[in-house]
Motif scaffolding. Sequence first.
Motif, PDB file in Angstrom:
ATOM      1  N   GLY A 132       0.820  -1.213   0.000  1.00  0.00           N
ATOM      2  CA  GLY A 132       0.000   0.000   0.000  1.00  0.00           C
ATOM      3  C   GLY A 132       0.847   1.253   0.000  1.00  0.00           C
ATOM      4  N   VAL A 133       1.893   1.264   0.820  1.00  0.00           N
ATOM      5  CA  VAL A 133       2.790   2.424   0.881  1.00  0.00           C
ATOM      6  C   VAL A 133       3.494   2.638  -0.451  1.00  0.00           C
ATOM      7  CG1 VAL A 133       4.923   3.312   1.910  1.00  0.00           C
ATOM      8  CG2 VAL A 133       3.160   2.306   3.374  1.00  0.00           C
ATOM      9  N   MET A 134       3.998   1.563  -1.030  1.00  0.00           N
ATOM     10  CA  MET A 134       4.749   1.713  -2.279  1.00  0.00           C
ATOM     11  C   MET A 134       3.818   2.015  -3.449  1.00  0.00           C
ATOM     12  SD  MET A 134       7.473   1.641  -0.769  1.00  0.00           S
ATOM     13  CE  MET A 134       8.356   2.219  -2.230  1.00  0.00           C
ATOM     14  N   GLY A 135       2.550   1.606  -3.346  1.00  0.00           N
ATOM     15  CA  GLY A 135       1.567   2.027  -4.340  1.00  0.00           C
ATOM     16  C   GLY A 135       1.410   3.541  -4.310  1.00  0.00           C
ATOM     17  N   HIS A 136       1.417   4.115  -3.105  1.00  0.00           N
ATOM     18  CA  HIS A 136       1.357   5.567  -2.951  1.00  0.00           C
ATOM     19  C   HIS A 136       2.572   6.232  -3.611  1.00  0.00           C
ATOM     20  CE1 HIS A 136       0.875   9.413  -0.614  1.00  0.00           C
ATOM     21  NE2 HIS A 136       2.199   9.406  -0.720  1.00  0.00           N
ATOM     22  N   GLU A 137       3.750   5.674  -3.412  1.00  0.00           N
ATOM     23  CA  GLU A 137       4.953   6.266  -4.003  1.00  0.00           C
ATOM     24  C   GLU A 137       4.954   6.119  -5.522  1.00  0.00           C
ATOM     25  OE1 GLU A 137       6.608   8.181  -2.264  1.00  0.00           O
ATOM     26  OE2 GLU A 137       5.743   7.552  -0.363  1.00  0.00           O
ATOM     27  N   LEU A 138       4.475   4.993  -6.019  1.00  0.00           N
ATOM     28  CA  LEU A 138       4.352   4.827  -7.471  1.00  0.00           C
ATOM     29  C   LEU A 138       3.349   5.829  -8.043  1.00  0.00           C
ATOM     30  CD1 LEU A 138       4.391   0.930  -7.837  1.00  0.00           C
ATOM     31  CD2 LEU A 138       6.183   2.531  -8.554  1.00  0.00           C
ATOM     32  N   ALA A 139       2.334   6.178  -7.249  1.00  0.00           N
ATOM     33  CA  ALA A 139       1.362   7.173  -7.704  1.00  0.00           C
ATOM     34  C   ALA A 139       2.036   8.530  -7.894  1.00  0.00           C
ATOM     35  CB  ALA A 139       0.217   7.285  -6.690  1.00  0.00           C
ATOM     36  N   HIS A 140       2.946   8.899  -6.993  1.00  0.00           N
ATOM     37  CA  HIS A 140       3.688  10.144  -7.172  1.00  0.00           C
ATOM     38  C   HIS A 140       4.466  10.126  -8.487  1.00  0.00           C
ATOM     39  CE1 HIS A 140       2.863  12.419  -3.620  1.00  0.00           C
ATOM     40  NE2 HIS A 140       3.341  11.513  -2.780  1.00  0.00           N
ATOM     41  N   VAL A 141       5.037   8.962  -8.801  1.00  0.00           N
ATOM     42  CA  VAL A 141       5.786   8.837 -10.059  1.00  0.00           C
ATOM     43  C   VAL A 141       4.831   8.954 -11.247  1.00  0.00           C
ATOM     44  CG1 VAL A 141       7.214   7.308 -11.474  1.00  0.00           C
ATOM     45  CG2 VAL A 141       7.585   7.425  -8.989  1.00  0.00           C
ATOM     46  N   LYS A 142       3.728   8.232 -11.180  1.00  0.00           N
ATOM     47  CA  LYS A 142       2.760   8.234 -12.273  1.00  0.00           C
ATOM     48  C   LYS A 142       2.173   9.612 -12.494  1.00  0.00           C
ATOM     49  CE  LYS A 142      -1.300   5.725 -13.973  1.00  0.00           C
ATOM     50  NZ  LYS A 142      -2.276   4.634 -13.690  1.00  0.00           N
ATOM     51  N   ASN A 143       1.902  10.346 -11.414  1.00  0.00           N
ATOM     52  CA  ASN A 143       1.335  11.694 -11.507  1.00  0.00           C
ATOM     53  C   ASN A 143       2.379  12.755 -11.822  1.00  0.00           C
ATOM     54  OD1 ASN A 143      -1.123  10.551 -10.809  1.00  0.00           O
ATOM     55  ND2 ASN A 143      -0.982  11.131  -8.652  1.00  0.00           N
ATOM     56  N   ARG A 144       3.628  12.324 -11.957  1.00  0.00           N
ATOM     57  CA  ARG A 144       4.759  13.229 -12.232  1.00  0.00           C
ATOM     58  C   ARG A 144       4.915  14.294 -11.145  1.00  0.00           C
ATOM     59  NH1 ARG A 144       6.779  12.765 -17.562  1.00  0.00           N
ATOM     60  NH2 ARG A 144       5.589  11.245 -18.779  1.00  0.00           N
ATOM     61  N   ASP A 145       4.652  13.893  -9.913  1.00  0.00           N
ATOM     62  CA  ASP A 145       4.873  14.794  -8.781  1.00  0.00           C
ATOM     63  C   ASP A 145       6.342  14.874  -8.408  1.00  0.00           C
ATOM     64  OD1 ASP A 145       2.137  15.169  -8.558  1.00  0.00           O
ATOM     65  OD2 ASP A 145       1.895  13.589  -7.051  1.00  0.00           O
ATOM     66  N   THR A 146       7.111  13.840  -8.740  1.00  0.00           N
ATOM     67  CA  THR A 146       8.470  13.729  -8.222  1.00  0.00           C
ATOM     68  C   THR A 146       9.367  14.868  -8.688  1.00  0.00           C
ATOM     69  OG1 THR A 146       8.916  12.179 -10.044  1.00  0.00           O
ATOM     70  CG2 THR A 146       8.391  11.242  -7.891  1.00  0.00           C
ATOM     71  N   LEU A 147       9.203  15.305  -9.932  1.00  0.00           N
ATOM     72  CA  LEU A 147      10.028  16.408 -10.420  1.00  0.00           C
ATOM     73  C   LEU A 147       9.749  17.674  -9.618  1.00  0.00           C
ATOM     74  CD1 LEU A 147      11.957  17.792 -12.375  1.00  0.00           C
ATOM     75  CD2 LEU A 147      10.032  18.120 -13.946  1.00  0.00           C
ATOM     76  N   THR A 148       8.470  17.993  -9.441  1.00  0.00           N
ATOM     77  CA  THR A 148       8.093  19.184  -8.686  1.00  0.00           C
ATOM     78  C   THR A 148       8.614  19.121  -7.257  1.00  0.00           C
ATOM     79  OG1 THR A 148       6.079  19.360  -9.995  1.00  0.00           O
ATOM     80  CG2 THR A 148       6.147  20.604  -7.942  1.00  0.00           C
ATOM     81  N   MET A 149       8.454  17.965  -6.627  1.00  0.00           N
ATOM     82  CA  MET A 149       8.853  17.822  -5.236  1.00  0.00           C
ATOM     83  C   MET A 149      10.359  17.983  -5.073  1.00  0.00           C
ATOM     84  SD  MET A 149       6.295  14.634  -4.537  1.00  0.00           S
ATOM     85  CE  MET A 149       6.732  14.243  -2.848  1.00  0.00           C
ATOM     86  N   THR A 150      11.126  17.439  -6.020  1.00  0.00           N
ATOM     87  CA  THR A 150      12.576  17.514  -5.912  1.00  0.00           C
ATOM     88  C   THR A 150      13.085  18.918  -6.218  1.00  0.00           C
ATOM     89  OG1 THR A 150      12.711  15.196  -6.577  1.00  0.00           O
ATOM     90  CG2 THR A 150      14.739  16.463  -6.642  1.00  0.00           C
ATOM     91  N   LEU A 151      12.540  19.550  -7.262  1.00  0.00           N
ATOM     92  CA  LEU A 151      12.949  20.919  -7.580  1.00  0.00           C
ATOM     93  C   LEU A 151      12.589  21.876  -6.445  1.00  0.00           C
ATOM     94  CD1 LEU A 151      11.987  21.268 -11.370  1.00  0.00           C
ATOM     95  CD2 LEU A 151      14.275  21.075 -10.384  1.00  0.00           C
ATOM     96  N   THR A 152      11.414  21.670  -5.859  1.00  0.00           N
ATOM     97  CA  THR A 152      11.003  22.504  -4.733  1.00  0.00           C
ATOM     98  C   THR A 152      11.970  22.357  -3.572  1.00  0.00           C
ATOM     99  OG1 THR A 152       8.686  22.286  -5.377  1.00  0.00           O
ATOM    100  CG2 THR A 152       9.131  23.028  -3.134  1.00  0.00           C
ATOM    101  N   ALA A 153      12.358  21.112  -3.295  1.00  0.00           N
ATOM    102  CA  ALA A 153      13.301  20.865  -2.204  1.00  0.00           C
ATOM    103  C   ALA A 153      14.625  21.571  -2.461  1.00  0.00           C
ATOM    104  CB  ALA A 153      13.531  19.364  -2.042  1.00  0.00           C
ATOM    105  N   THR A 154      15.091  21.524  -3.710  1.00  0.00           N
ATOM    106  CA  THR A 154      16.373  22.147  -4.045  1.00  0.00           C
ATOM    107  C   THR A 154      16.329  23.658  -3.859  1.00  0.00           C
ATOM    108  OG1 THR A 154      16.844  20.398  -5.650  1.00  0.00           O
ATOM    109  CG2 THR A 154      18.090  22.436  -5.862  1.00  0.00           C
ATOM    110  N   ILE A 155      15.291  24.303  -4.414  1.00  0.00           N
ATOM    111  CA  ILE A 155      15.211  25.768  -4.340  1.00  0.00           C
ATOM    112  C   ILE A 155      14.918  26.221  -2.915  1.00  0.00           C
ATOM    113  CG2 ILE A 155      14.047  27.819  -5.201  1.00  0.00           C
ATOM    114  CD1 ILE A 155      13.458  26.338  -7.769  1.00  0.00           C
ATOM    115  N   ALA A 156      14.020  25.518  -2.215  1.00  0.00           N
ATOM    116  CA  ALA A 156      13.716  25.897  -0.832  1.00  0.00           C
ATOM    117  C   ALA A 156      14.957  25.777   0.040  1.00  0.00           C
ATOM    118  CB  ALA A 156      12.591  25.020  -0.286  1.00  0.00           C
ATOM    119  N   GLY A 157      15.757  24.730  -0.196  1.00  0.00           N
ATOM    120  CA  GLY A 157      16.998  24.579   0.552  1.00  0.00           C
ATOM    121  C   GLY A 157      17.966  25.708   0.258  1.00  0.00           C
ATOM    122  N   ALA A 158      18.020  26.118  -1.008  1.00  0.00           N
ATOM    123  CA  ALA A 158      18.908  27.226  -1.384  1.00  0.00           C
ATOM    124  C   ALA A 158      18.453  28.534  -0.755  1.00  0.00           C
ATOM    125  CB  ALA A 158      18.956  27.362  -2.908  1.00  0.00           C
ATOM    126  N   ILE A 159      17.128  28.743  -0.688  1.00  0.00           N
ATOM    127  CA  ILE A 159      16.602  29.964  -0.059  1.00  0.00           C
ATOM    128  C   ILE A 159      16.973  30.003   1.423  1.00  0.00           C
ATOM    129  CG2 ILE A 159      14.477  31.115   0.657  1.00  0.00           C
ATOM    130  CD1 ILE A 159      13.279  30.282  -2.043  1.00  0.00           C
TER     131      ILE A 159
END
Length: 321
Positions: A132-159
């Motif tokens: 169930g947990v990994m289905g949730h993580e695969l959903a992030h991949v399928k919905n293409r959330d991962t790019l947004t989440m990673t870029l957000t983490a990078t810029i927020a960390g830089a800020i």
Amino acid sequence: MGNNHIRTFMLIAGLTALFMGIGFMLGGQVGMIVALLFAGVGNFISYWNADKIVLSMYKAKEVDEHHSNRQIAEYARDVKDMAREAGMPIPKITIIDNPQPNAFATGRNPENAAVAATTGLLRMLDRREIRGVMGHELAHVKNRDTLTMTLTATIAGAISALANFALFFGGNDRERSGGLIGTLAIMFLAPMAASLVQMAISRGREYEADKTGAEIAGDPEALASALQKIESFARGEVNVDAERNPATAHMFIINPLNGKGADNLFSTHPATQNRIAALMKLRQQYGRASKPRSETSTGPKRKVDLPAFAKPIEKKDDPWG
């Protein structure tokens, strides 16, 4: 998909504009240009190396279904099976040696994605709940959330890093735009603004990933049970790597930093009880006794242990010593 891309563009544009504003307050027009260049380079590097950056932060190791540890092998096999059944490319499957039960996904697109689960997750949950947990993580991949989440983490960390720079090195420059007041504003408001953007977008995507993930695993009840257990035990284990990289907190299925229990402006994730309630409503669409997709598919059938949802939590034997 189009709306998702638009939201992603607006998010990254907003964070980049905030980054440029901080640069202007620190160094005027030159500072703003330097900040823009820095943000552009950071976005470029993050886009092409999103999975490598985050996985290296958490010392993740790639595993497969041939691993000598049975739980890890089952975890890898189930992720591959669910990805195939969902019509997705198989992501890189990794494990993180960390006692806190948690998981996340990363990568710029489904073809270059990775999922990670902690050893604490495999110790704490049964096989059905891990699916169930990994289905949730695969959903992030399928919905293409991962790019947004990673870029957000990078810029927020830089800020946040830039704000710390302003705190230690900007206070004595009276000629700089804003002077001491500007430095204090950057120190307090910039990280808060970046975090608010992170939090707002993370909560909405978590609900959507719960729904899609339940469909991928074919078992909303398993994810609800997993969330309940993770919420109960995650607060008792300190995730040292997450504490060192707080800008990545929104990537995890459960906030690895704190246990805020309400959907408010300062929570990186929706309240777990709200997520469980939504999943139990979704469960009605699958019938009273929901089963993993692999049991009802036309492919090879495998025996999966299906414990009761309210079964008392028992700590498993620790295969990692």
